[in-house]
Design a protein around this motif. Sequence first.
Motif, mmCIF file in Angstrom:
data_model
loop_
_atom_site.group_PDB
_atom_site.id
_atom_site.type_symbol
_atom_site.label_atom_id
_atom_site.label_comp_id
_atom_site.label_asym_id
_atom_site.label_seq_id
_atom_site.Cartn_x
_atom_site.Cartn_y
_atom_site.Cartn_z
ATOM 1 N N PRO A 73 -3.309 5.818 8.826
ATOM 2 C CA PRO A 73 -2.253 5.242 8.696
ATOM 3 C C PRO A 73 -1.004 5.799 7.815
ATOM 4 C CG PRO A 73 -4.025 4.158 7.429
ATOM 5 C CD PRO A 73 -4.946 5.156 8.210
ATOM 6 N N PHE A 74 -1.509 6.667 6.997
ATOM 7 C CA PHE A 74 -0.373 6.985 5.874
ATOM 8 C C PHE A 74 0.140 8.375 6.604
ATOM 9 C CE2 PHE A 74 -2.072 4.892 2.361
ATOM 10 C CZ PHE A 74 -0.805 4.396 1.774
ATOM 11 N N HIS A 75 -0.704 9.039 7.563
ATOM 12 C CA HIS A 75 0.149 10.285 8.365
ATOM 13 C C HIS A 75 1.118 9.810 9.226
ATOM 14 C CE1 HIS A 75 -0.547 13.882 11.144
ATOM 15 N NE2 HIS A 75 0.056 14.394 9.913
ATOM 16 N N ASP A 76 2.011 10.595 9.054
ATOM 17 C CA ASP A 76 3.225 10.679 10.105
ATOM 18 C C ASP A 76 3.018 11.556 11.196
ATOM 19 O OD1 ASP A 76 5.499 10.162 11.684
ATOM 20 O OD2 ASP A 76 7.078 10.274 9.950
ATOM 21 N N SER A 83 -1.468 -4.903 5.997
ATOM 22 C CA SER A 83 -2.350 -4.547 7.301
ATOM 23 C C SER A 83 -2.462 -3.184 7.622
ATOM 24 C CB SER A 83 -1.870 -5.548 8.331
ATOM 25 O OG SER A 83 -0.879 -5.255 8.704
ATOM 26 N N LEU A 84 -1.844 -2.294 6.680
ATOM 27 C CA LEU A 84 -1.661 -0.878 6.807
ATOM 28 C C LEU A 84 -1.063 -0.383 8.127
ATOM 29 C CD1 LEU A 84 -5.439 0.377 6.349
ATOM 30 C CD2 LEU A 84 -3.574 0.416 4.561
ATOM 31 N N GLN A 85 0.185 -1.208 8.166
ATOM 32 C CA GLN A 85 1.208 -0.810 9.473
ATOM 33 C C GLN A 85 2.321 -0.278 8.498
ATOM 34 O OE1 GLN A 85 0.628 -0.718 12.730
ATOM 35 N NE2 GLN A 85 -1.552 -1.192 11.678
ATOM 36 N N PRO A 86 3.004 0.640 9.307
ATOM 37 C CA PRO A 86 4.357 1.099 8.519
ATOM 38 C C PRO A 86 5.335 0.031 8.235
ATOM 39 C CG PRO A 86 3.913 2.428 10.380
ATOM 40 C CD PRO A 86 2.866 1.106 10.505
ATOM 41 N N VAL A 87 5.954 0.259 7.057
ATOM 42 C CA VAL A 87 6.915 -1.018 6.763
ATOM 43 C C VAL A 87 8.374 -0.814 7.458
ATOM 44 C CG1 VAL A 87 8.232 -2.283 4.877
ATOM 45 C CG2 VAL A 87 6.025 -1.253 4.522
ATOM 46 N N LYS A 114 0.917 -1.322 0.091
ATOM 47 C CA LYS A 114 0.032 -0.026 0.048
ATOM 48 C C LYS A 114 1.122 1.268 0.047
ATOM 49 C CE LYS A 114 -3.642 -2.967 0.973
ATOM 50 N NZ LYS A 114 -4.119 -3.125 2.247
ATOM 51 N N ARG A 115 1.136 1.843 -1.174
ATOM 52 C CA ARG A 115 2.100 2.865 -1.231
ATOM 53 C C ARG A 115 1.316 4.133 -1.409
ATOM 54 N NH1 ARG A 115 6.454 0.169 -5.735
ATOM 55 N NH2 ARG A 115 5.989 -1.825 -4.938
ATOM 56 N N LEU A 116 1.853 5.015 -0.768
ATOM 57 C CA LEU A 116 1.397 6.517 -0.600
ATOM 58 C C LEU A 116 1.177 7.282 -2.131
ATOM 59 C CD1 LEU A 116 0.525 9.159 1.067
ATOM 60 C CD2 LEU A 116 3.082 9.741 0.580
#
Length: 277
Positions: free
Chosen positions: A212-215, A228-232, A174-176
């Motif tokens: 999930p994409f926001h840091d 699972s939408l967790q940071p790689v 799942k890439r930004l």
Amino acid sequence: GAQRRSEPSLAGRSARKVGQEDEEVLVIEILQRRWHRLWQKLPPDRGPLGPVTMLEDDPSVRALRTTAPTLEAILRESILPFWEEKALDFQHGGYLLNHDQDGEWKGHADKFCIPQARVVWFFSRAFRAGFFPEGIRAASHGVDFLREFLWDRDQGGFFWSVSHDGSSVTDSSKRLYANSFALYGLAEYARASQEAGALEYTHEVADLFRGPFHDPVHGGYLSELNRSLQPVPIDGPRGGTVRHKTVNEHLHVLEALEACAHLRSETWVRDHLNHLI
């Protein structure tokens, strides 16, 4: 990227189609506020910075106005008919985008989220601009494939790619970058179609960018999540999950959220646009 607005921004306000006058208002307002803050921080001995103006008698403006009808003719008579005829995959859904330089289809290939979403945007924008009455039907064809096969119905988020018929996921990351284009295309489709279901689905996709994409620690957005939408996790001695962040990716997030801002009134969208800028 190749995805651009269908009309030149200086092609003449009088020639613009329905709804095009307000396209840049939101971003312009935000940029003006940012410019004002920057100006307050400049050294007091710095000379004034004059505005950039485009006068009607400027040669470049005249050239653009002269060129606009030719560009519109190319769009109507060449680009739109080609992709309407060649792109729609009536057997498996989505779009056939594997053509050679002569426009001949080269056979089945994986379907990637980014080009599929770009074509959704293209047909939707052409419809809303009044160039292509059949555009909304062609765009709906791609939206259905995005939702049915490229969207992860279990975990959420868009896969990078699937097989030509959508029967298998060929890259589950799942890439930004891909999810930004998906939101951009879906927001334009929702705006053009005015379908309640399309608007609701666009809201669901947009929530990925405040979730999930926001840091929240370092700012900006994470480049990649797992299924699972967790940071790689990053390989190497330092570990962690924060990869490099590119201007290119964040520009596409900006344009996607700007398009989304026309559809929803939540303050978080404007907050994230300010954050991005």
